[in-house]
Scaffold this active site. Structure first.
Site, PDB file in Angstrom:
ATOM      1  N   GLU A  48      82.936  79.809  96.354  1.00  0.00           N
ATOM      2  CA  GLU A  48      82.086  78.635  96.151  1.00  0.00           C
ATOM      3  C   GLU A  48      80.625  78.893  96.490  1.00  0.00           C
ATOM      4  OE1 GLU A  48      84.950  78.598  97.803  1.00  0.00           O
ATOM      5  OE2 GLU A  48      86.259  77.019  97.017  1.00  0.00           O
ATOM      6  N   PHE A 110      94.327  66.497 105.205  1.00  0.00           N
ATOM      7  CA  PHE A 110      94.308  67.904 104.768  1.00  0.00           C
ATOM      8  C   PHE A 110      93.080  68.170 103.894  1.00  0.00           C
ATOM      9  CE2 PHE A 110      95.556  71.082 101.501  1.00  0.00           C
ATOM     10  CZ  PHE A 110      95.638  72.184 102.342  1.00  0.00           C
ATOM     11  N   GLN A 111      92.354  69.193 104.232  1.00  0.00           N
ATOM     12  CA  GLN A 111      91.143  69.619 103.527  1.00  0.00           C
ATOM     13  C   GLN A 111      90.088  68.509 103.474  1.00  0.00           C
ATOM     14  OE1 GLN A 111      92.179  71.631  99.796  1.00  0.00           O
ATOM     15  NE2 GLN A 111      92.284  73.556 100.925  1.00  0.00           N
ATOM     16  N   LYS A 160      89.114  61.574  95.682  1.00  0.00           N
ATOM     17  CA  LYS A 160      90.002  61.796  94.532  1.00  0.00           C
ATOM     18  C   LYS A 160      90.363  60.493  93.829  1.00  0.00           C
ATOM     19  CE  LYS A 160      94.074  64.430  93.117  1.00  0.00           C
ATOM     20  NZ  LYS A 160      95.127  65.369  93.564  1.00  0.00           N
ATOM     21  N   MET A 470      66.519  96.437 106.514  1.00  0.00           N
ATOM     22  CA  MET A 470      65.376  95.783 107.157  1.00  0.00           C
ATOM     23  C   MET A 470      65.594  95.638 108.663  1.00  0.00           C
ATOM     24  SD  MET A 470      62.350  94.692 106.663  1.00  0.00           S
ATOM     25  CE  MET A 470      61.946  94.083 105.035  1.00  0.00           C
TER      26      MET A 470
END
Length: 558
Positions: A48, A110-111, A160, A470
């Site tokens: 993602e 959940f999630q 949802k 760097m």
């Protein structure tokens, strides 16, 4: 009746969205079901974070709003670095995230994650949509906020049940957006513009300090016209590269920590600094008390919060850079004679060109210059962050705006490769190259799967020194060469590319550089070039942290 998911897709199409970068999951399945039959193209990334960077690259290369999509919880959280990257560099993206059903919000379902709370400090605005009836208007407002005023990321969190609920079909699209308390100022105040013109007319050593705001507002033509009309030299920030052609006689290149000597000397000795679309970043100013110490300062910026934030200014002008420059050009009646000043700057440029050691070994500066010579300003260059970023900024000649994509404010390693993917979908007519270090490329190396799946012709140029370069440079210069956890084991990037079905070449000699670059650019698909460069090459010039910008160290000799 239509579902919230269908309403969302229709609203996105109305905003002109043609591409979404995303990764599916349970909470966004209704949206993906609608995408299945939609004309909107969806690019399945492998992480993602890459979706957010790809949307960012799409936006920077095109000037349009980039869109990314992720599911709830970890999917949404994985977008955060990309959203913060876009926020720091003022890039307009809209991030869509799935969420648990409204009845489960706050239950640690959940999630579930409080993504609006998490992203509040790194978004221009965000929404949690709780009623499907609000969805159409929310999408319209989100795009309006993302693309107007100072551009920035906006997030829409979608429970949802909102995407599965139904609303009436056939209703008219929402009317024009008008948000109380959000009315960006585009036109600069006339009296302030006249004050600026008076300073410009009287200045003997004026200098333009141009930043990413010039690119965002599409003001490159106006800036160049202004510079040429007044014969005022221009130095740019990292984000402003390409705002004026890098090979223009009035261009001094980049200023600041890794700026050119001529640019940093000019800032230190100018008597008028015209700051255009910049934010006086600490990597630019160095020790702020010694930045342009003898100069009056005009600051043009669309965000009033930037005016005076880091440096007091004499003439603030709040407005869109393009509109303000047009007003300056319309109202300008006279300007100072800068011939002596330009001659002095040209002397600095002649005495202190960018150099690197040309001893037959494989130096990164040579690779970047060869790439620049082959593309002649006609491609889009993305970079990762670190030495590869600075070598590219210094040695590639950017001639046009929106051809340079890099994470300036946040300094996000792993940005360049997915941003290059986004840039390809924004500008499929142009070659796109990601310049990477071996460390930063491994941050999002999984996106080789994305370019392989869609046959995306992004070329990856790895400047491979088997270090986090760097950080190692700072350890060499300021920590007595104690390379604490910055050495990386060798990686066969060509074999990894081959495993994804992608061509690649390893180059270990200077003589093979141009042939390899040409082969990669000529290939019709993705290509990986693994350049094994001198391991302890450094980026010079360099201003040590906390020093004045004219106190540079480590200038290479020819």
């Amino acid at each position: 009746m239509k579902t919230g998911a269908k309403t969302l897709i229709e609203a996105l199409r109305r905003e002109g969205v043609d591409t979404i970068f995303g990764y599916p999951g349970g909470s966004v399945l209704p949206i993906y079901d609608e995408l299945y039959d939609s004309s909107i193209r969806h690019i399945l990334v492998r992480h993602e974070q890459a979706a957010a960077h790809a949307a960012d690259g799409y936006a920077r290369a095109s000037g349009r709003v980039g869109v990314c999509l992720a599911t709830s919880g970890p999917g949404a959280c994985n977008l955060v670095t990309g959203i913060a990257t876009a926020y720091m560099d003022s890039v307009s993206i809209v991030a869509l995230t799935g969420q648990v059903p409204t009845g489960m919000l706050g239950n640690d379902a959940f999630q579930e994650s409080d993504i609006t709370g998490i992203t509040m400090p790194v978004t221009k605005h965000n929404y949690l949509v709780k009623d499907v009836a609000d969805l159409d208007r929310t999408v319209q407002e989100a795009f309006y906020i993302a693309r107007t005023g100072r551009p920035g990321p906006v997030l829409i969190d979608l429970p949802k049940d909102v995407t599965t609920s139904h609303v009436k079909s056939g209703e008219a699209a929402p009317g024009p957006v008008s948000l109380r308390g959000y009315q960006p100022t585009y036109q600069g105040h006339v009296r302030q513009i006249d004050k600026a013109l008076d300073l410009i007319a009287r200045a003997e050593r004026p200098l333009v300090y141009a930043g990413g705001g010039v690119v965002h507002s599409g003001a490159s033509a106006e800036l160049l016209e202004f510079a040429e009309a007044t014969a005022i030299p221009v130095t740019t920030t990292l984000m402003g590269l390409g705002a004026v052609p890098g090979d223009h006689p009035l261009c001094l290149g980049m200023l600041g920590m890794h700026g050119t000597q001529s640019a940093n000397y000019a800032v230190t000795e100018c008597d008028l600094l015209i700051a255009v679309g910049v934010r006086f970043d600490d990597r630019v100013t160095g020790k702020i008390e010694t930045f342009a110490p003898n100069a009056a300062i005009i600051h043009i910026d669309i965000d009033p919060a930037e005016i005076g934030k880091n440096r007091a200014v004499d003439v603030p002008i709040v407005g869109d850079v393009k509109a303000v420059l047009q007003a300056l050009l319309r109202r300008m009646q006279k300007h100072g004679d800068t011939a002596n000043w330009v001659a002095r700057i040209n002397t600095w440029k002649a005495q202190h060109p960018l150099r690197y050691r040309d001893d037959g070994r494989l130096r990164p500066q040579y690779i970047i210059r060869e790439l620049s010579d082959l593309l002649k300003g006609e491609g889009i260059i993305a970079s990762e962050v670190g030495q590869n970023q600075m070598w590219t900024a210094l040695h590639y000649c950017f001639r046009k705006p929106r051809t340079w994509l890099t994470s300036g404010g946040l300094g996000t390693m792993g940005y360049g490769f997915p941003a290059a993917i986004g840039a390809h979908f924004a500008r499929p007519d142009l070659p796109v190259v990601d310049v990477a270090g071996d460390g930063s490329f491994q941050m999002n190396i999984q996106e080789l799967g994305t370019v392989a799946q869609y046959h995306i012709p992004v070329k990856v140029v790895i400047l491979n020194n088997m270090y986090l370069g760097m950080v190692r440079q700072w350890q060499e210069l300021f920590y007595d060469r104690r390379y604490s956890y910055t050495e990386l084991p060798p990686v066969d990037f060509v074999k990894i590319a081959n495993a994804y079905g992608i061509e690649g070449i390893r180059v270990e000699e200077k003589d093979g550089v141009r042939e390899a670059l040409s082969a990669a650019l000529a290939a019709d698909g993705p290509f990986v070039l693994d350049f094994r460069i001198e391991r302890e090459e450094n980026v010079f010039p360099m201003v040590p942290a906390g020093a004045a910008i004219n106190e540079m160290i480590g200038v290479h000799q020819e």
